[in-house]
Design an enzyme around this catalytic site. Sequence first.
Site, PDB file in Angstrom:
ATOM      1  N   GLU A 123       0.862  -1.188   0.000  1.00  0.00           N
ATOM      2  CA  GLU A 123       0.000   0.000   0.000  1.00  0.00           C
ATOM      3  C   GLU A 123       0.888   1.225   0.000  1.00  0.00           C
ATOM      4  OE1 GLU A 123      -2.035  -0.428   3.699  1.00  0.00           O
ATOM      5  OE2 GLU A 123      -2.898  -2.332   3.114  1.00  0.00           O
TER       6      GLU A 123
ATOM      7  N   LYS B 221       2.265   4.509   1.317  1.00  0.00           N
ATOM      8  CA  LYS B 221       2.276   5.042   2.675  1.00  0.00           C
ATOM      9  C   LYS B 221       1.952   6.515   2.578  1.00  0.00           C
ATOM     10  CE  LYS B 221       5.059   5.119   6.852  1.00  0.00           C
ATOM     11  NZ  LYS B 221       5.041   6.569   7.119  1.00  0.00           N
TER      12      LYS B 221
ATOM     13  N   ASP C 115       1.323  10.292   3.533  1.00  0.00           N
ATOM     14  CA  ASP C 115       2.012  11.197   4.429  1.00  0.00           C
ATOM     15  C   ASP C 115       0.990  12.169   5.006  1.00  0.00           C
ATOM     16  OD1 ASP C 115       4.105  12.148   5.751  1.00  0.00           O
ATOM     17  OD2 ASP C 115       5.119  13.051   4.037  1.00  0.00           O
TER      18      ASP C 115
ATOM     19  N   TYR D 128      -6.802   1.817   6.042  1.00  0.00           N
ATOM     20  CA  TYR D 128      -5.904   0.715   5.715  1.00  0.00           C
ATOM     21  C   TYR D 128      -5.929  -0.412   6.734  1.00  0.00           C
ATOM     22  CZ  TYR D 128      -2.959   3.572   8.764  1.00  0.00           C
ATOM     23  OH  TYR D 128      -2.494   4.321   9.801  1.00  0.00           O
TER      24      TYR D 128
ATOM     25  N   LYS E 294      10.801   3.170   2.567  1.00  0.00           N
ATOM     26  CA  LYS E 294      10.714   4.637   2.506  1.00  0.00           C
ATOM     27  C   LYS E 294      11.298   5.160   1.197  1.00  0.00           C
ATOM     28  CE  LYS E 294       9.625   7.158   5.404  1.00  0.00           C
ATOM     29  NZ  LYS E 294       9.783   7.574   6.778  1.00  0.00           N
TER      30      LYS E 294
ATOM     31  N   CYS F   7      15.728  45.163 -18.360  1.00  0.00           N
ATOM     32  CA  CYS F   7      16.104  43.783 -18.657  1.00  0.00           C
ATOM     33  C   CYS F   7      17.557  43.568 -18.246  1.00  0.00           C
ATOM     34  CB  CYS F   7      15.926  43.526 -20.148  1.00  0.00           C
ATOM     35  SG  CYS F   7      16.678  41.983 -20.697  1.00  0.00           S
TER      36      CYS F   7
ATOM     37  N   CYS G 274      19.593  43.342 -21.857  1.00  0.00           N
ATOM     38  CA  CYS G 274      19.692  44.443 -22.823  1.00  0.00           C
ATOM     39  C   CYS G 274      19.280  45.787 -22.220  1.00  0.00           C
ATOM     40  CB  CYS G 274      18.836  44.145 -24.050  1.00  0.00           C
ATOM     41  SG  CYS G 274      17.072  44.168 -23.692  1.00  0.00           S
TER      42      CYS G 274
ATOM     43  N   CYS H  20      10.672  41.378 -21.005  1.00  0.00           N
ATOM     44  CA  CYS H  20      11.494  42.314 -21.755  1.00  0.00           C
ATOM     45  C   CYS H  20      10.850  42.433 -23.133  1.00  0.00           C
ATOM     46  CB  CYS H  20      12.912  41.761 -21.879  1.00  0.00           C
ATOM     47  SG  CYS H  20      13.880  42.603 -23.139  1.00  0.00           S
TER      48      CYS H  20
ATOM     49  N   CYS I 185      16.493  41.548 -28.135  1.00  0.00           N
ATOM     50  CA  CYS I 185      17.271  41.237 -26.928  1.00  0.00           C
ATOM     51  C   CYS I 185      18.055  39.947 -27.174  1.00  0.00           C
ATOM     52  CB  CYS I 185      16.331  41.071 -25.735  1.00  0.00           C
ATOM     53  SG  CYS I 185      17.164  40.484 -24.247  1.00  0.00           S
TER      54      CYS I 185
HETATM   55  S1  IVH Z   1      -0.073   0.341   8.720  1.00  0.00           S
HETATM   56  C1  IVH Z   1       1.664  -1.868  11.708  1.00  0.00           C
HETATM   57  N1  IVH Z   1      -0.594   1.346   6.345  1.00  0.00           N
HETATM   58  O1  IVH Z   1       2.448   5.309   8.731  1.00  0.00           O
HETATM   59  C2  IVH Z   1       0.688  -1.022  11.127  1.00  0.00           C
HETATM   60  N2  IVH Z   1       0.323   2.769   8.008  1.00  0.00           N
HETATM   61  O2  IVH Z   1       4.499   4.261  11.071  1.00  0.00           O
HETATM   62  C3  IVH Z   1       1.065   0.387  11.110  1.00  0.00           C
HETATM   63  N3  IVH Z   1       0.602   5.069   7.278  1.00  0.00           N
HETATM   64  O3  IVH Z   1       1.420   7.107  11.094  1.00  0.00           O
HETATM   65  C4  IVH Z   1       0.251   1.182  10.219  1.00  0.00           C
HETATM   66  N4  IVH Z   1      -0.167   4.809   5.246  1.00  0.00           N
HETATM   67  O4  IVH Z   1      -0.686   6.193   9.833  1.00  0.00           O
HETATM   68  C5  IVH Z   1      -0.117   1.585   7.583  1.00  0.00           C
HETATM   69  N5  IVH Z   1      -1.117   2.110   4.231  1.00  0.00           N
HETATM   70  C6  IVH Z   1      -0.657   2.338   5.459  1.00  0.00           C
HETATM   71  C7  IVH Z   1      -0.220   3.608   5.862  1.00  0.00           C
HETATM   72  C8  IVH Z   1       0.263   3.777   7.146  1.00  0.00           C
HETATM   73  C9  IVH Z   1       0.334   5.664   6.128  1.00  0.00           C
HETATM   74  C10 IVH Z   1       1.167   5.734   8.462  1.00  0.00           C
HETATM   75  C11 IVH Z   1       0.440   5.427   9.722  1.00  0.00           C
HETATM   76  C12 IVH Z   1       1.436   5.751  10.793  1.00  0.00           C
HETATM   77  C13 IVH Z   1       2.713   5.430  10.116  1.00  0.00           C
HETATM   78  C14 IVH Z   1       3.230   4.107  10.631  1.00  0.00           C
END
Ligand code: IVH
Length: 684
Positions: free
Chosen positions: A114, A116, A118, A225, A315, A409, A412, A427, A432
Amino acid sequence: MADPVARDRVEWLREQINYHNYRYHVLDSPEISDAQFDALMQELRTLEAQHPELVTPESPTQRVGAAPVEAFGVIDHPVPLLSLGNVFNREELLAWHRRVTGLLDGRAFDMVCELKMDGLAVALVYEGGRLATGATRGDGYHGEEITQNLRTIKSIPLVIQGAAPRRFEVRGEVFLTKAGFEQLNQERARQGLPLYANPRNSGAGSVRQLDPRITAARPLDIFVYALGWAEDGAGMPATHWETLGFLKDLGFRVNPLSVRLGSIEEVASFCEEWVERRHTLPYEADGVVVKVDNLGYQQQLGVVGREPRWAVAYKFPAIQGTTRLLDIGINVGRTGSLNPYAILKPVQVSGVTIRHAALHNEEDILRKDIRIGDVVIVQRAGEVIPEVVGPVVSRRTGQEREFRLPEGCPVCETPILRPAGEAMARCPNRACPAQGLELLKHFVSRGAMDIEGMGQALCAALLERGLVKDVADIYYLTAEQLEALVMGQNKRTGNDIAVGQKRAGNAISAIEQSKARPLASILFALGIRHVGGETAELLAQRFGSLAALAAASEADLMQVEGIGPKVAASIAAYFSDEENLRIVEKLRQAGVALEAAPTAPRATPLQGLEFVFTGRLERFTRTGAESLVKELGANASSNVTRKTSYVVAGEEPGSKADRARQLGAKVLSEEEFLHLLEEAGVKG
Ligand code: IVH
């Protein structure tokens, strides 16, 4: 006693509104127009105002935000919200997989990947099918109670669809889209408030507002999730993948880009693919979460400290860094626009040294309050030039200087123009030298006339010697002139005469070949303001020749779909300029093709569709298939998105076909594709 007719109508309206809200915010697939939706809401609001006894907390009218609170309450998480261990590359990911395999006595296992998100982690508790409380993750054991704020997020269901456990908790990430973030910052700029540096900070800040009405005004979204826990949860899914499906069926928004994969190699490829592709997402993701699919295995693997052994976050490399803004330089573009850019103390961001970054325009610099000498946040996003996101105001010393564009400019010295309603200063001097060079470089570049062997140095030398005064002059250059010039350059590098002759000869033949480029290329190459590659393509298709385009009025131009008033005015202005017409005439006399080749795309049943080809095809090469559908008026892309109409899957199609199924695009076999072509009137 409430009026039964009103009660029925209110209930009906709520059902309708909830359904359409779900279509719009969860499925991204509305069935009615915004105006129709607004009318339903308006009717409900009116009825509720007349019958206040009918108002309930789950009514869609209650998403506007309740009264502010002094402080957030605390909510205990009966099952703690965990965090995740990180890996940063393929080796570390493989090592995680080996460890897990060992702990599972060598058994194979599926994994769910999935994106992740932010944003801000939240836990939503539902009781009797209704949203009861919502809380932040906090320290994992206790979070802040932000129910009223979460209620304002339209993709969070207030009422569950269908049968659900009596009480359960759903976990997810609340975030702002990139567009929502831009919109929010523009609003803040208008109000003279400091800007947010990125969607994550602003998303988290938006949810943790003591005044829910502020949250309500922010375009927040959620992906869920996990199921945290469930009471009376007999018959619950046995895998994570099925859990996601279950949550989706209950009406939650689940990221459609998630996949279930069987091997760690596929997982690694998925992660690596998204390192590059994340920039195409409408929201920010900072990695991929990889989870063991089997919930029994998850149990068995357990948790060390706060981190489960059964999941890991791959990451993405950081895309932001901070450094000092040493100065602001100015480039003069090919249309005379003055483009300020940042001169930075070199800084490493995701493995690349950044020395310069885009600053867009003066207004943007002032709006973001970026000052020379500031410590600034710089960001690399995809292929585009790095940009300065904003200043770190807390690190100011008082020595910083505000930036102003000069009156003249920088190349020129002609006084610059600041057309009303335009962000860019320009300009106006067509002679130029900076403009001349940029225009010539653009003219010969790939995507335009694509003249190989004419690099920046040669362009500059041609202009300097006066051998080229406008772009058409390159078609009147002689081999001798070029040779002399190239030899002049070569003397410095010590190359011999033969090499010089060869280079000059190559350049001459590249110039000759470019005369036959398609009409769209020449239209783009001319450097008409606001006419990029796509617009040039549209114009070429619609007008078929440069003469017809030059003769078109602004009104004619605006008839073309995709051409607005700004572009139309710019094109008309270009062709009403004597000097430009003279250049076009010179091009014509030199033998440059100014008409479209006769194979203009026909109107076909494939018009406007988008195709993605994946895997090995038997009857076509990938590029061959792509040009074929383009000829038939369709688009070809290498990415599966919501816009994709068909994915044509050959042998070993890979993950694109799976992605297509998730996004609801049709997957065709090569056979079916041939059939479609036949229907479109093409012999396979
Ligand atoms: S699973 C072990 N799935 O990441 C389960 N977390 O360090 C832990 N996050 O702030 C969470 N997308 O909210 C999981 N698809 C995803 C996620 C996700 C973002 C965030 C979560 C938490 C951090 C986990």
